[in-house]
Design an enzyme around this catalytic site. Structure first.
Site, PDB file in Angstrom:
ATOM      1  N   HIS A 111     -21.051  68.522   9.036  1.00 10.31           N
ATOM      2  CA  HIS A 111     -20.926  69.798   8.308  1.00 10.31           C
ATOM      3  C   HIS A 111     -19.553  69.881   7.618  1.00 10.31           C
ATOM      4  O   HIS A 111     -19.454  70.253   6.455  1.00 10.31           O
ATOM      5  CB  HIS A 111     -21.120  70.939   9.318  1.00 10.31           C
ATOM      6  CG  HIS A 111     -20.937  72.321   8.775  1.00 10.31           C
ATOM      7  ND1 HIS A 111     -21.943  73.248   8.749  1.00 10.31           N
ATOM      8  CD2 HIS A 111     -19.841  72.952   8.259  1.00 10.31           C
ATOM      9  CE1 HIS A 111     -21.491  74.376   8.224  1.00 10.31           C
ATOM     10  NE2 HIS A 111     -20.219  74.224   7.926  1.00 10.31           N
ATOM     11  N   GLU A 112     -18.497  69.510   8.353  1.00 16.49           N
ATOM     12  CA  GLU A 112     -17.133  69.638   7.805  1.00 16.49           C
ATOM     13  C   GLU A 112     -16.872  68.596   6.718  1.00 16.49           C
ATOM     14  O   GLU A 112     -16.222  68.891   5.715  1.00 16.49           O
ATOM     15  CB  GLU A 112     -16.085  69.539   8.917  1.00 16.49           C
ATOM     16  CG  GLU A 112     -16.217  70.557  10.048  1.00 16.49           C
ATOM     17  CD  GLU A 112     -16.332  71.998   9.597  1.00 16.49           C
ATOM     18  OE1 GLU A 112     -15.858  72.327   8.504  1.00 16.49           O
ATOM     19  OE2 GLU A 112     -16.937  72.794  10.341  1.00 16.49           O
ATOM     20  N   GLN A 127     -12.060  74.885   2.757  1.00 13.88           N
ATOM     21  CA  GLN A 127     -12.371  76.293   3.024  1.00 13.88           C
ATOM     22  C   GLN A 127     -11.147  77.201   2.932  1.00 13.88           C
ATOM     23  O   GLN A 127     -11.288  78.411   2.805  1.00 13.88           O
ATOM     24  CB  GLN A 127     -13.007  76.442   4.415  1.00 13.88           C
ATOM     25  CG  GLN A 127     -14.384  75.797   4.509  1.00 13.88           C
ATOM     26  CD  GLN A 127     -14.910  75.888   5.923  1.00 13.88           C
ATOM     27  OE1 GLN A 127     -14.626  75.035   6.753  1.00 13.88           O
ATOM     28  NE2 GLN A 127     -15.661  76.941   6.216  1.00 13.88           N
ATOM     29  N   HIS A 164     -18.119  69.744   3.515  1.00 17.09           N
ATOM     30  CA  HIS A 164     -17.195  70.658   2.823  1.00 17.09           C
ATOM     31  C   HIS A 164     -16.217  69.875   1.951  1.00 17.09           C
ATOM     32  O   HIS A 164     -15.920  70.275   0.822  1.00 17.09           O
ATOM     33  CB  HIS A 164     -16.389  71.486   3.826  1.00 17.09           C
ATOM     34  CG  HIS A 164     -17.085  72.714   4.320  1.00 17.09           C
ATOM     35  ND1 HIS A 164     -17.540  73.701   3.486  1.00 17.09           N
ATOM     36  CD2 HIS A 164     -17.386  73.128   5.578  1.00 17.09           C
ATOM     37  CE1 HIS A 164     -18.091  74.673   4.201  1.00 17.09           C
ATOM     38  NE2 HIS A 164     -18.016  74.345   5.479  1.00 17.09           N
ATOM     39  N   GLY A 195     -15.105  74.645  13.693  1.00 17.19           N
ATOM     40  CA  GLY A 195     -14.663  73.626  12.747  1.00 17.19           C
ATOM     41  C   GLY A 195     -14.189  74.273  11.471  1.00 17.19           C
ATOM     42  O   GLY A 195     -14.651  75.359  11.103  1.00 17.19           O
ATOM     43  N   CYS A 202     -21.415  79.053   9.260  1.00 10.47           N
ATOM     44  CA  CYS A 202     -20.235  78.548   8.559  1.00 10.47           C
ATOM     45  C   CYS A 202     -19.288  79.708   8.317  1.00 10.47           C
ATOM     46  O   CYS A 202     -19.724  80.787   7.910  1.00 10.47           O
ATOM     47  CB  CYS A 202     -20.665  77.925   7.238  1.00 10.47           C
ATOM     48  SG  CYS A 202     -19.298  77.334   6.244  1.00 10.47           S
ATOM     49  N   LEU A 203     -17.992  79.488   8.547  1.00 11.37           N
ATOM     50  CA  LEU A 203     -17.013  80.552   8.330  1.00 11.37           C
ATOM     51  C   LEU A 203     -16.955  80.977   6.867  1.00 11.37           C
ATOM     52  O   LEU A 203     -16.513  82.077   6.564  1.00 11.37           O
ATOM     53  CB  LEU A 203     -15.623  80.097   8.802  1.00 11.37           C
ATOM     54  CG  LEU A 203     -15.499  79.866  10.314  1.00 11.37           C
ATOM     55  CD1 LEU A 203     -14.111  79.354  10.659  1.00 11.37           C
ATOM     56  CD2 LEU A 203     -15.812  81.136  11.088  1.00 11.37           C
TER      57      LEU A 203
END
Ligand code: NI
Length: 167
Positions: free
Chosen positions: A133-134, A51, A137, A46, A91-92
């Site tokens: 989660h996204e 991000q 962000h 994701g 997480c990236l």
């Protein structure tokens, strides 16, 4: 298509609150394609526009094993959430850190697709976790901030150390 630069925690820009997408056009679809490519290359399941330093309400997710489940969520909104589940999230934007986080087990989300068409999706399991989660962000929240202060401080120390190594 292009691989975009992913912001790394604790970059302050990850705390920006994204604004709604007003027009779903070719320029936005280009960004969606670039975000998908960036997510697959990372690799991740994701990615939120926040991000990649674009503060618009846009998320791409693919929880499939074989890259066949790409879903684009424009202006996503969770309209129902119930149950509780925990999962060891990564997480990236927080490379190398995995921590248990509690979230709703089941969510219903409404969003626009890449053609600007509204859709409604019921999700549970990994997809439900990833959606939450996204969307966090987009609201300027990073998953490690859900942890205790003590754990978060340890993570920040570790991230600083890792950064020094890659310089
Ligand atoms: Ni993330």
């Amino acid at each position: 298509m292009a691989i975009l630069n992913i912001l790394h925690y604790p970059d302050e820009r990850l705390h920006n609150v994204a604004t709604p997408v007003e027009q779903v056009d070719d320029k936005l679809r280009q960004l969606i394609d670039d975000m998908a490519e960036t997510m697959y290359a990372a690799p991740g399941i994701g990615l939120a526009a926040t991000q990649v330093d674009v503060h618009k309400r846009l998320v791409v997710i693919d929880v499939s094993e074989d890259k066949t489940g790409l879903t684009t969520f424009i202006n996503p909104r969770i309209v129902e959430a119930d149950g509780k589940t925990t999962y060891e999230e990564g997480c990236l934007s927080v490379p190398g850190i995995y921590e248990e986080v509690e979230r709703a087990e089941h969510v219903v989300v409404e969003a626009l697709d890449r053609d600007g068409k509204p859709f409604r999706l019921e999700a549970d399991g990994l997809l439900a976790i990833c959606i939450q989660h996204e969307i966090d962000h987009l609201d300027g929240k990073v998953f490690v901030e859900k942890l205790s202060k003590l754990k978060l401080n340890r993570i920040l120390t570790r991230l600083k150390k890792n950064q020094r190594k890659t310089l």
